[in-house]
Scaffold this motif. Structure first.
Motif, PDB file in Angstrom:
ATOM      1  N   ASN A   1       4.091  -1.736  -2.390  1.00 11.35           N
ATOM      2  CA  ASN A   1       2.925  -0.989  -2.828  1.00 11.35           C
ATOM      3  C   ASN A   1       2.539  -1.446  -4.235  1.00 11.35           C
ATOM      4  O   ASN A   1       2.883  -0.800  -5.229  1.00 11.35           O
ATOM      5  CB  ASN A   1       3.216   0.515  -2.808  1.00 11.35           C
ATOM      6  CG  ASN A   1       1.943   1.346  -2.876  1.00 11.35           C
ATOM      7  OD1 ASN A   1       0.913   0.874  -3.323  1.00 11.35           O
ATOM      8  ND2 ASN A   1       2.018   2.581  -2.427  1.00 11.35           N
TER       9      ASN A   1
ATOM     10  N   GLY B   1       0.590   1.119  -6.487  1.00 12.03           N
ATOM     11  CA  GLY B   1       1.420   2.148  -7.106  1.00 12.03           C
ATOM     12  C   GLY B   1       2.173   1.628  -8.314  1.00 12.03           C
ATOM     13  O   GLY B   1       2.292   2.315  -9.336  1.00 12.03           O
TER      14      GLY B   1
ATOM     15  N   ASP C   1      -4.504   5.049  -7.621  1.00  7.96           N
ATOM     16  CA  ASP C   1      -3.893   6.106  -6.813  1.00  7.96           C
ATOM     17  C   ASP C   1      -4.469   6.139  -5.403  1.00  7.96           C
ATOM     18  O   ASP C   1      -3.739   6.328  -4.422  1.00  7.96           O
ATOM     19  CB  ASP C   1      -4.087   7.466  -7.488  1.00  7.96           C
ATOM     20  CG  ASP C   1      -3.221   7.626  -8.721  1.00  7.96           C
ATOM     21  OD1 ASP C   1      -2.236   6.872  -8.845  1.00  7.96           O
ATOM     22  OD2 ASP C   1      -3.529   8.488  -9.565  1.00  7.96           O
TER      23      ASP C   1
ATOM     24  N   SER D   1      -3.061   3.250  -3.585  1.00  9.35           N
ATOM     25  CA  SER D   1      -1.657   3.499  -3.269  1.00  9.35           C
ATOM     26  C   SER D   1      -1.509   4.421  -2.066  1.00  9.35           C
ATOM     27  O   SER D   1      -0.678   4.185  -1.175  1.00  9.35           O
ATOM     28  CB  SER D   1      -0.954   4.105  -4.489  1.00  9.35           C
ATOM     29  OG  SER D   1       0.387   4.407  -4.203  1.00  9.35           O
TER      30      SER D   1
ATOM     31  N   GLU E   1       0.141   3.380   1.463  1.00  9.80           N
ATOM     32  CA  GLU E   1       1.239   4.168   2.024  1.00  9.80           C
ATOM     33  C   GLU E   1       0.922   4.611   3.443  1.00  9.80           C
ATOM     34  O   GLU E   1       1.768   4.533   4.341  1.00  9.80           O
ATOM     35  CB  GLU E   1       1.501   5.378   1.128  1.00  9.80           C
ATOM     36  CG  GLU E   1       2.701   6.211   1.516  1.00  9.80           C
ATOM     37  CD  GLU E   1       4.008   5.542   1.119  1.00  9.80           C
ATOM     38  OE1 GLU E   1       5.055   5.961   1.641  1.00  9.80           O
ATOM     39  OE2 GLU E   1       3.972   4.598   0.309  1.00  9.80           O
TER      40      GLU E   1
END
Length: 271
Positions: free
Chosen positions: A5, A8, A174, A177, A181
């Motif tokens: 990631n 992130g 964010d 990320s 995810e």
């Protein structure tokens, strides 16, 4: 097993810089404007050294090292944050030894060419400039830097754009990320986003970012944002900050004008 990631990790890096800038030390308490001017002067003087002035350039290492000590920040943190940029800097003068083969001096029986000296000089210039820039952002909140730019009469649009871009890029990261995810949960065992999904992934990221941007802008308008920086960013500069910056600037100029290691060597040999 940790998932891949990068968004992130990038967000965590930016938050780390904010955490470093929130520390309390003599370097952090120095006003942003003198600190910004001092950094610009240091980078300018460092880059102005001739290509063979390795001895004089080495003295410039004292300023970032001393600054990191005052700030209570390890140089390892700087090198870790800049680990992707430093190899590029090191590669700038990599081919100099092949083009400049004239021998400048002998180190014992080993001839040292001008290309080797110029390569090391370029390497040190890049490293010193990067460490000085990172020291500035690691000891000064972005609001303080933007306030200093405002005092220097930089265009208000550019200053506001810089502030908002840096402040809210974490929001974009964010979102990226969260999407990464979610994608990894639907594609277990796959590292990264498959190339066939890049188009839809970027399109969704753009739409989500636009929605978040609209919400943020509406919140800013409700809090009285007019397109200019708040006056609290333009705090007064204490005489102590100007005095400290003036002393450092004088030492930097002195180090640029004279080859201090060579002068010290002559004094020791003469004595």
């Amino acid at each position: 097993m940790s998932r891949f990631n990068p968004a992130g990790e990038a967000g965590q890096s930016l938050r780390l810089v904010d955490e470093l800038a929130a520390l309390d030390s003599p370097m952090h308490r120095l006003a942003p404007l003198p600190k910004l001017l001092l950094t610009v002067l240091y980078v300018s003087l460092t880059l102005s050294f001739p290509k063979y002035a390795l001895s004089g350039l080495s003295v410039m290492a004292l300023f970032p090292v001393f600054g990191y000590q005052l700030a209570g920040i390890s140089l390892l943190v700087c090198f870790r944050r800049l680990r992707f940029i430093l190899p590029l800097v090191c590669a700038v003068g990599l081919f100099n030894p092949f083009f400049d083969r004239e021998t400048l001096f002998f180190l014992g029986n080993l001839p040292v060419s001008g290309g080797v000296i110029s390569m090391l000089t370029l390497l040190l210039k890049g490293v010193f400039a990067l460490t000085a820039a990172f020291l500035l952002i690691a000891t000064t909140p972005l609001e303080g830097i933007c306030g200093a730019l405002g005092k220097l009469r930089c265009p208000k649009v550019m200053v506001s754009l810089l502030l908002l871009t840096f402040r809210y890029i974490t929001v974009l990261l964010d979102e990226a990320s969260l999407m990464t995810e979610a994608y990894s949960l639907r594609a277990p065992g796959q590292r990264g986003v498959h190339i066939s999904a890049w188009g839809s992934f970027l399109g969704q990221l753009l739409l989500r970012s636009m929605d978040r941007a609209e919400s943020l802008y509406s919140s800013m308008l409700l809090r009285g944002f007019t397109g200019e920086l708040p006056r609290s960013f333009n705090s007064a500069v204490s005489p102590l900050s100007w005095t400290a910056a003036g002393i450092c600037a004088a030492l930097m100029v002195l180090s640029r004008m004279y080859d201090l290691p060579a002068l010290l060597g002559k004094l020791l040999i003469g004595g």
